[in-house]
Design an enzyme around this catalytic site. Structure first.
Site, PDB file in Angstrom:
ATOM      1  N   SER A 475       1.686   4.636   3.809  1.00 28.87           N
ATOM      2  CA  SER A 475       0.529   5.239   4.479  1.00 28.87           C
ATOM      3  C   SER A 475      -0.536   5.698   3.496  1.00 28.87           C
ATOM      4  O   SER A 475      -1.210   4.891   2.889  1.00 28.87           O
ATOM      5  CB  SER A 475       0.986   6.401   5.376  1.00 28.87           C
ATOM      6  OG  SER A 475       1.596   5.915   6.532  1.00 28.87           O
ATOM      7  N   ASP A 486      -8.512  -2.061  -5.800  1.00 30.33           N
ATOM      8  CA  ASP A 486      -9.686  -2.825  -5.382  1.00 30.33           C
ATOM      9  C   ASP A 486     -10.924  -2.500  -6.219  1.00 30.33           C
ATOM     10  O   ASP A 486     -11.760  -3.377  -6.474  1.00 30.33           O
ATOM     11  CB  ASP A 486      -9.984  -2.570  -3.900  1.00 30.33           C
ATOM     12  CG  ASP A 486      -8.947  -3.203  -2.983  1.00 30.33           C
ATOM     13  OD1 ASP A 486      -8.203  -4.083  -3.455  1.00 30.33           O
ATOM     14  OD2 ASP A 486      -8.876  -2.805  -1.806  1.00 30.33           O
ATOM     15  N   LYS A 500       3.125   0.435   5.853  1.00 31.46           N
ATOM     16  CA  LYS A 500       2.744   1.114   7.095  1.00 31.46           C
ATOM     17  C   LYS A 500       1.239   1.313   7.110  1.00 31.46           C
ATOM     18  O   LYS A 500       0.708   2.187   6.435  1.00 31.46           O
ATOM     19  CB  LYS A 500       3.446   2.461   7.245  1.00 31.46           C
ATOM     20  CG  LYS A 500       3.091   3.154   8.560  1.00 31.46           C
ATOM     21  CD  LYS A 500       3.716   4.530   8.665  1.00 31.46           C
ATOM     22  CE  LYS A 500       3.385   5.168  10.016  1.00 31.46           C
ATOM     23  NZ  LYS A 500       1.961   5.457  10.192  1.00 31.46           N
TER      24      LYS A 500
END
Length: 690
Positions: A475, A486, A500
């Protein structure tokens, strides 16, 4: 949207107990009417219909009830009742088959008679098994003959007759008895333990009331939508509310069921289990006792909910657990541990830091390590306007200030076993390492996409950065590590994360069915999905590290991808963002150096050996019922364990007589990973300076 995003982000759905207090049931000695038929109360018809309406209209999947979904619900309910195919007969399943494509009709109309009828058949079959167990245990087993037992019956067919089921149970009981005898009991003692084990379990099932059966059935319905959608009965709702406030009084461990065993799925940071160091992931809990001298209740074969009820208790009280250590393999001897129940407090989940000094390739490196057990914030103090409320971002910001003063060469953020927490904290924490830009995208059930951005225009640390993750990082952990990856802001190291990538909201059913003075429970509903700023969902796939460490856990067994009803991976348009750097050009060099180093590292080879042994033990499906063969297997396992302890003690420079220290070094999740992550970050620092 912001309100629900902050509320609920956890790695595993907390297993909630039924309304019945298990401990009190066991204390009762009056005769229970095993023939009592449980019938649904009229109120459950209305609750059922409201839940179906909410699932059909507001769940992220927007999946309508139909015959196809009815079939899946049918299978899920049967599985939840009799996962090991040990009670129902083939004729029962064939009789139920005529309802396979009618469960959607039952749910839409609120007709619960058939699900309750199926439960009553289950209860009847359980009574028949208890009668057989009493008869079977009157005669001692012959442990000198060659027979075998396979506990995994997932792909097995249902028993065609009582005689066939008797044989399945004979082998099961023989295996149970052999385990007890190998642990030091004689036949009489083993038979007494087994009889009491199943009689206690039977007594608990006989105490089930209509609310318990309804909860069991409705969760069979919710679970086919996705693994994180749950119905909470009124009693379960109260427990869930307490747990979300991190003040649940217990041992601080999440549990799951595997065949007949209660298995430790995770250790909650800051809880009694974590502090004691006595309980670890994959350990099996086979007995629970209350206080210093309470009777040890054998819980093999019990439902998970009932085991949890026994383990929980008031702060300051003692619970004793009998466990089979995962590190000891399939022939482990039960070990008793003692834990003092306590609250899992916010401050005990707080970020912790240390300075690691390493010598690497002729250079001295000072690296800052931040261990982050969860993404926490004191919501209550924040709402009251207290200026010094605790939060992940605030604590890490202070740690980074100290690291700057110490002039560290790089920072490692350790997110291993961090199951998530506050989304807002994940966003703000990312903001400490970037100047500005999006952190995560969220798409709701209406296909509306919200982009959450870094709210702080300042960079609090701009030096070399590594993020360490494992299979149980989920999460919010995945949101943070994905954003760092990224942006090219740091490298991600470790195992593939949990996967998740969904958001849940908690709905109070009393708002939909206004009945005065009666609590109706809650529905935890999946309503949105997370996406990285590059457009890829974190759902299912998780975050793939730049440098991967070997893992004892396969995606088929652990993580979101192991759940049949998990929402699929997909992608959306990338958000607009500018990368802070291009670390991809260094990755191949870092992997090469890591591989060269680990090939010659004896500690790493021991880690690989531990993982391989762990996988072998999990893969074993058939167990000999010959006492001599089992003794030989156990002796061989003990010799292997002793040899590895000696090797590990030699490598670490530990006195082999210091058993506790040696055992702490022998875990498959030892901090070799952290040390190697530090070396990889040092490699990156050297590569960047040329």
């Amino acid at each position: 949207m912001r309100k629900y995003l902050i509320a609920i982000l956890v790695i595993l759905t907390i297993n909630i107990c039924f309304a019945q207090n298990t401990l009190e049931v066991l204390k009762k000695d009056h005769t229970i009417d095993s023939s009592k038929v449980i019938l649904p109360d009229e109120i459950y018809k209305r609750i059922d219909q409201v839940i179906v309406q909410i699932l059909s209209n507001y769940h992220y999947k927007k999946q309508r009830l139909n015959d196809s979904l009815s079939s899946v619900i049918f299978d899920e309910y049967i599985k939840n009742l009799d996962n090991a195919k040990s009670y129902f007969l083939k004729q029962d399943i064939e009789a139920f088959e005529k309802y396979r494509y009618q469960f959607d009709d039952f749910l839409n109309s609120g007709d619960l008679n058939i699900p309750f009828e199926i439960f009553n058949v289950y209860k009847k079959r359980l009574g028949e098994r208890i009668n057989y167990i009493k008869k079977c245990l009157q005669t001692e087993f012959d442990f000198s003959i060659d027979e075998s037992f396979s506990p995994d019956r997932e792909k097995a067919d249902w028993a065609k007759s009582k005689e066939e089921l008797d044989e399945i149970w004979r082998l099961r009981l023989k295996n149970d008895a052999l385990n007890l005898i190998l642990s030091g009991k004689d036949w009489k003692g083993a038979a007494e333990v087994l009889l009491k084990r199943y009689q206690n379990f039977h007594k608990i099932i006989l105490q089930y009331e209509a609310e318990d059966v309804f909860s069991l059935f409705m969760n069979s319905v919710t679970q086919v939508y996705d693994p994180h959608t749950d119905y909470f009965s009124p009693a379960a709702s109260e427990n869930f509310s307490i747990s979300m406030k991190l003040s649940l009084e217990g041992i601080g461990a999440t549990l799951r069921q595997e065949n007949d065993y209660t298995v430790v799925a995770g250790i909650v940071p800051g809880g009694p289990a974590a502090k004691s160091g006595l309980l670890h992931e994959e350990d099996k809990i086979v007995g629970v006792a209350q206080g210093e001298d309470g009777e040890m209740v054998d819980v093999i074969g019990w439902r998970l909910d009932d085991v949890i009820q026994l383990i929980r208790g008031k702060k300051g009280t003692v619970v004793r657990l009998q466990i089979l250590k995962a590190s000891d393999g399939p022939n482990a001897i039960p070990t008793e541990i003692k834990l003092v129940r306590d609250e899992v407090k916010l401050e005990e989940q707080a970020a912790k830091s240390e300075i690691m000094n390493i010598q690497h390739e002729g250079y001295n490196f000072k690296l800052g390590i931040i261990k982050l057990p969860s993404f926490y914030t004191d919501f209550e103090a924040q709402q009251k306007g207290k200026p010094d409320y605790k939060s992940t971002t605030r604590d890490v910001k202070e740690i980074l200030k100290k690291f700057k003063e110490e002039k560290v060469d790089g920072v490692v953020i350790d997110l291993r076993n961090n199951g998530g927490g506050s989304l807002q904290e994940a966003i703000q924490l990312t903001g400490l390492f970037i100047k500005e830009g999006p952190v995560v995208q969220v798409k709701n059930m209406m296909n509306i996409i919200e982009v959450d951005k870094d709210p702080d225009p300042e960079i609090h640390y701009d030096g070399p950065l590594a993020v360490l993750v494992n299979r149980f990082s989920a999460s919010a952990s995945e949101i943070f590590s994905a954003a760092i990856q990224d942006y090219g802001r740091g490298i991600v190291i470790g195992e593939n994360t949990y996967g998740k990538g969904t958001v849940q909201n908690l709905l109070d059913l009393n708002r939909h069915i206004p009945i005065a003075n009666k609590k109706l429970g809650q529905l935890k509903l999946t309503i949105a999905k997370f996406y990285r700023i590059n457009g890829s969902s974190t759902q299912h796939k998780g975050v793939q590290p730049d440098i991967t460490f070997p893992s004892p856990y396969s995606s088929e067994e652990f993580g979101e991808s192991s759940q049949p009803s998990a929402l699929p991976w997909d992608q959306i348009q990338p958000a607009q963002y500018e990368k802070y750097g291009d670390l991809s050009k260094f990755i191949s060099l870092l992997i090469k150096k890591h591989d060269e180093r680990t090939k010659k590292d004896p500690e790493y080879q021991l880690l690989l050996d531990d993982i391989e042994e762990f996988k072998e033990n999990r893969a074993k499906k058939v167990f000999s019922l010959n006492e001599e063969i089992r003794k030989q297997e156990r002796n061989k396992a003990e010799e292997r364990k002793k040899k590895k302890e000696e090797e590990r003690a030699k490598i670490s420079g530990i006195d082999i007589k210091d058993k506790k220290e040696v055992e702490s070094q022998s875990s498959i999740t030892s901090d070799y990973e952290l040390k190697e992550s530090a070396r990889i970050l040092a490699d990156l620092i050297l590569a960047k300076v040329g």
